[in-house]
Design a protein around this motif. Sequence first.
Motif, PDB file in Angstrom:
ATOM      1  N   GLN A 109      73.059 -40.926   3.014  1.00 20.34           N
ATOM      2  CA  GLN A 109      73.941 -40.128   2.165  1.00 20.34           C
ATOM      3  C   GLN A 109      73.244 -38.840   1.740  1.00 20.34           C
ATOM      4  OE1 GLN A 109      75.395 -42.385  -1.221  1.00 20.34           O
ATOM      5  NE2 GLN A 109      77.459 -41.587  -0.892  1.00 20.34           N
ATOM      6  N   LEU A 110      74.038 -37.814   1.517  1.00 18.32           N
ATOM      7  CA  LEU A 110      73.527 -36.477   1.222  1.00 18.32           C
ATOM      8  C   LEU A 110      72.545 -36.457   0.050  1.00 18.32           C
ATOM      9  CD1 LEU A 110      73.623 -33.436   1.768  1.00 18.32           C
ATOM     10  CD2 LEU A 110      75.699 -33.311   0.404  1.00 18.32           C
ATOM     11  N   GLY A 111      72.853 -37.180  -1.019  1.00 18.49           N
ATOM     12  CA  GLY A 111      72.004 -37.153  -2.209  1.00 18.49           C
ATOM     13  C   GLY A 111      70.946 -38.235  -2.248  1.00 18.49           C
ATOM     14  N   ASN A 112      70.691 -38.896  -1.129  1.00 22.81           N
ATOM     15  CA  ASN A 112      69.785 -40.038  -1.083  1.00 22.81           C
ATOM     16  C   ASN A 112      68.337 -39.577  -0.870  1.00 22.81           C
ATOM     17  OD1 ASN A 112      68.389 -42.409  -0.561  1.00 22.81           O
ATOM     18  ND2 ASN A 112      69.909 -43.246   0.845  1.00 22.81           N
ATOM     19  N   ALA A 113      67.613 -39.354  -1.967  1.00 24.03           N
ATOM     20  CA  ALA A 113      66.240 -38.845  -1.875  1.00 24.03           C
ATOM     21  C   ALA A 113      65.316 -39.846  -1.182  1.00 24.03           C
ATOM     22  CB  ALA A 113      65.712 -38.522  -3.269  1.00 24.03           C
ATOM     23  N   LYS A 114      65.492 -41.131  -1.468  1.00 28.81           N
ATOM     24  CA  LYS A 114      64.650 -42.143  -0.819  1.00 28.81           C
ATOM     25  C   LYS A 114      64.938 -42.223   0.679  1.00 28.81           C
ATOM     26  CE  LYS A 114      63.715 -45.154  -4.770  1.00 28.81           C
ATOM     27  NZ  LYS A 114      63.874 -46.518  -5.363  1.00 28.81           N
ATOM     28  N   GLY A 115      66.228 -42.073   1.033  1.00 33.28           N
ATOM     29  CA  GLY A 115      66.592 -42.065   2.447  1.00 33.28           C
ATOM     30  C   GLY A 115      65.936 -40.907   3.178  1.00 33.28           C
ATOM     31  N   LEU A 116      65.920 -39.752   2.527  1.00 33.12           N
ATOM     32  CA  LEU A 116      65.268 -38.571   3.099  1.00 33.12           C
ATOM     33  C   LEU A 116      63.790 -38.838   3.331  1.00 33.12           C
ATOM     34  CD1 LEU A 116      65.579 -35.501   3.805  1.00 33.12           C
ATOM     35  CD2 LEU A 116      64.901 -35.042   1.447  1.00 33.12           C
ATOM     36  N   ASP A 117      63.143 -39.448   2.337  1.00 32.57           N
ATOM     37  CA  ASP A 117      61.711 -39.764   2.470  1.00 32.57           C
ATOM     38  C   ASP A 117      61.479 -40.764   3.596  1.00 32.57           C
ATOM     39  OD1 ASP A 117      61.093 -38.088   0.378  1.00 32.57           O
ATOM     40  OD2 ASP A 117      61.031 -39.671  -1.132  1.00 32.57           O
ATOM     41  N   ARG A 118      62.397 -41.715   3.762  1.00 30.62           N
ATOM     42  CA  ARG A 118      62.254 -42.713   4.829  1.00 30.62           C
ATOM     43  C   ARG A 118      62.376 -42.056   6.205  1.00 30.62           C
ATOM     44  NH1 ARG A 118      66.378 -47.371   3.311  1.00 30.62           N
ATOM     45  NH2 ARG A 118      65.527 -48.376   5.190  1.00 30.62           N
ATOM     46  N   ILE A 119      63.289 -41.079   6.345  1.00 33.80           N
ATOM     47  CA  ILE A 119      63.405 -40.350   7.616  1.00 33.80           C
ATOM     48  C   ILE A 119      62.109 -39.588   7.892  1.00 33.80           C
ATOM     49  CG2 ILE A 119      64.598 -38.504   8.847  1.00 33.80           C
ATOM     50  CD1 ILE A 119      67.156 -39.284   7.349  1.00 33.80           C
ATOM     51  N   ARG A 120      61.597 -38.913   6.871  1.00 37.10           N
ATOM     52  CA  ARG A 120      60.337 -38.182   7.030  1.00 37.10           C
ATOM     53  C   ARG A 120      59.214 -39.116   7.473  1.00 37.10           C
ATOM     54  NH1 ARG A 120      60.551 -32.990   4.996  1.00 37.10           N
ATOM     55  NH2 ARG A 120      61.895 -32.597   3.206  1.00 37.10           N
ATOM     56  N   GLU A 121      59.179 -40.307   6.873  1.00 42.17           N
ATOM     57  CA  GLU A 121      58.115 -41.266   7.190  1.00 42.17           C
ATOM     58  C   GLU A 121      58.255 -41.783   8.618  1.00 42.17           C
ATOM     59  OE1 GLU A 121      56.344 -45.508   5.506  1.00 42.17           O
ATOM     60  OE2 GLU A 121      57.774 -44.368   4.297  1.00 42.17           O
ATOM     61  N   ILE A 122      59.469 -42.155   9.020  1.00 41.82           N
ATOM     62  CA  ILE A 122      59.692 -42.675  10.374  1.00 41.82           C
ATOM     63  C   ILE A 122      59.318 -41.636  11.425  1.00 41.82           C
ATOM     64  CG2 ILE A 122      61.482 -43.371  12.031  1.00 41.82           C
ATOM     65  CD1 ILE A 122      62.930 -44.708   9.635  1.00 41.82           C
ATOM     66  N   ARG A 123      59.718 -40.392  11.166  1.00 38.99           N
ATOM     67  CA  ARG A 123      59.491 -39.333  12.154  1.00 38.99           C
ATOM     68  C   ARG A 123      58.211 -38.535  11.910  1.00 38.99           C
ATOM     69  NH1 ARG A 123      63.747 -35.371  14.010  1.00 38.99           N
ATOM     70  NH2 ARG A 123      61.973 -35.129  15.405  1.00 38.99           N
ATOM     71  N   GLN A 124      57.557 -38.788  10.769  1.00 37.05           N
ATOM     72  CA  GLN A 124      56.339 -38.051  10.394  1.00 37.05           C
ATOM     73  C   GLN A 124      56.597 -36.543  10.363  1.00 37.05           C
ATOM     74  OE1 GLN A 124      52.892 -39.406  12.629  1.00 37.05           O
ATOM     75  NE2 GLN A 124      53.398 -41.557  12.284  1.00 37.05           N
ATOM     76  N   PHE A 153      66.597 -30.406   8.291  1.00 35.18           N
ATOM     77  CA  PHE A 153      67.505 -31.548   8.373  1.00 35.18           C
ATOM     78  C   PHE A 153      68.909 -31.042   8.681  1.00 35.18           C
ATOM     79  CE2 PHE A 153      63.985 -33.404   6.154  1.00 35.18           C
ATOM     80  CZ  PHE A 153      63.942 -34.696   6.670  1.00 35.18           C
ATOM     81  N   THR A 154      69.756 -31.949   9.153  1.00 36.57           N
ATOM     82  CA  THR A 154      71.100 -31.567   9.574  1.00 36.57           C
ATOM     83  C   THR A 154      72.145 -32.308   8.760  1.00 36.57           C
ATOM     84  OG1 THR A 154      70.340 -31.143  11.836  1.00 36.57           O
ATOM     85  CG2 THR A 154      72.698 -31.513  11.536  1.00 36.57           C
ATOM     86  N   LEU A 155      73.160 -31.582   8.334  1.00 37.29           N
ATOM     87  CA  LEU A 155      74.327 -32.200   7.732  1.00 37.29           C
ATOM     88  C   LEU A 155      75.361 -32.377   8.836  1.00 37.29           C
ATOM     89  CD1 LEU A 155      74.624 -30.160   4.411  1.00 37.29           C
ATOM     90  CD2 LEU A 155      73.307 -32.239   4.880  1.00 37.29           C
ATOM     91  N   VAL A 156      75.616 -33.623   9.200  1.00 36.70           N
ATOM     92  CA  VAL A 156      76.587 -33.919  10.248  1.00 36.70           C
ATOM     93  C   VAL A 156      77.957 -34.026   9.593  1.00 36.70           C
ATOM     94  CG1 VAL A 156      77.270 -35.569  12.029  1.00 36.70           C
ATOM     95  CG2 VAL A 156      74.860 -35.032  11.685  1.00 36.70           C
ATOM     96  N   CYS A 157      78.840 -33.086   9.934  1.00 38.53           N
ATOM     97  CA  CYS A 157      80.117 -32.935   9.245  1.00 38.53           C
ATOM     98  C   CYS A 157      81.291 -33.389  10.118  1.00 38.53           C
ATOM     99  CB  CYS A 157      80.333 -31.470   8.860  1.00 38.53           C
ATOM    100  SG  CYS A 157      79.033 -30.796   7.787  1.00 38.53           S
ATOM    101  N   ALA A 158      82.373 -33.777   9.448  1.00 35.26           N
ATOM    102  CA  ALA A 158      83.561 -34.250  10.160  1.00 35.26           C
ATOM    103  C   ALA A 158      84.326 -33.115  10.809  1.00 35.26           C
ATOM    104  CB  ALA A 158      84.470 -35.014   9.202  1.00 35.26           C
ATOM    105  N   GLU A 203      75.871 -26.412  -2.865  1.00 33.46           N
ATOM    106  CA  GLU A 203      76.249 -27.821  -2.706  1.00 33.46           C
ATOM    107  C   GLU A 203      75.128 -28.635  -2.043  1.00 33.46           C
ATOM    108  OE1 GLU A 203      79.240 -29.172  -3.694  1.00 33.46           O
ATOM    109  OE2 GLU A 203      79.617 -27.215  -4.596  1.00 33.46           O
ATOM    110  N   VAL A 204      74.183 -27.941  -1.434  1.00 32.67           N
ATOM    111  CA  VAL A 204      73.109 -28.626  -0.700  1.00 32.67           C
ATOM    112  C   VAL A 204      71.907 -28.832  -1.628  1.00 32.67           C
ATOM    113  CG1 VAL A 204      71.585 -28.550   1.306  1.00 32.67           C
ATOM    114  CG2 VAL A 204      73.875 -27.554   1.444  1.00 32.67           C
ATOM    115  N   PRO A 205      71.431 -30.074  -1.784  1.00 26.11           N
ATOM    116  CA  PRO A 205      70.250 -30.319  -2.610  1.00 26.11           C
ATOM    117  C   PRO A 205      69.050 -29.495  -2.136  1.00 26.11           C
ATOM    118  CG  PRO A 205      71.320 -32.403  -2.040  1.00 26.11           C
ATOM    119  CD  PRO A 205      71.999 -31.332  -1.240  1.00 26.11           C
ATOM    120  N   ARG A 206      68.289 -28.983  -3.084  1.00 27.49           N
ATOM    121  CA  ARG A 206      67.178 -28.084  -2.763  1.00 27.49           C
ATOM    122  C   ARG A 206      66.155 -28.723  -1.825  1.00 27.49           C
ATOM    123  NH1 ARG A 206      64.446 -25.110  -7.750  1.00 27.49           N
ATOM    124  NH2 ARG A 206      66.560 -24.273  -7.789  1.00 27.49           N
ATOM    125  N   ARG A 207      65.945 -30.028  -1.977  1.00 31.42           N
ATOM    126  CA  ARG A 207      64.919 -30.690  -1.163  1.00 31.42           C
ATOM    127  C   ARG A 207      65.268 -30.713   0.327  1.00 31.42           C
ATOM    128  NH1 ARG A 207      67.194 -34.388  -4.432  1.00 31.42           N
ATOM    129  NH2 ARG A 207      68.632 -35.882  -3.498  1.00 31.42           N
TER     130      ARG A 207
END
Length: 206
Positions: free
Chosen positions: A43-58, A65-70, A106-110
């Motif tokens: 989810q867009l506002g998921n800071a922990k999810g963002l950190d997990r992606i960074r960790e998996i991909r180093q 990052f990409t916002l995949v839109c409908a 609308e996009v979180p700064r991080r």
Amino acid sequence: MARYFDVHPVDPQRRAITQVADVVRDGGLIAYPTDSCFALGCQLGNAKGLDRIREIRQLDDRHHFTLVCADFAQLGQFVQISNAVFRSVKAATPGQYTFILPATKEVPRRLLHPKKKTVGVRIPDHVVTQALLAELGEPLLSSTLLLPDQEEPMTQGWDIKERLDHAVDAVIDSGECGTEPTTVVDLSGSEPEIVRVGAGDPSRFE
């Protein structure tokens, strides 16, 4: 352990899509297919999810990052688009392109590039992804599922489930998807810049 969803590629089961959307809404990280290749999404506002992606991909903090839109209307909420850029992006979507554009508030700064204040956006041409985006009603914060020790993105759902079983919360498998990441085009400057040549034909932006 990741939940595994076997989803029909042409007629996605509503129940499965709803369950995956619930995983995302509950703060989960998913691996899902697109028209280019598999991606990691949360989810867009998921800071922990963002950190997990960074960790998996180093990844470092300069990664876009990409916002995949409908659709185009949703995309327009998150990036600033001039008339000229509008025509170029509109003609190439949905499709295998990621566009780097100046972000709106609308996009979180991080999520932003630390110097440019830009973000990647794309509209995929994939039935299952579109079904999930429709159910969510918002973009997926995403990154190509390319592991640090691999030169090409992962393409098989069962392989992803096996490899990332304890790193993600759900895997969607809808059969074969693309094997090549998107073509990335930076449209934030005065001239288009091809950042990565991938599945989309770059010639229209050269």
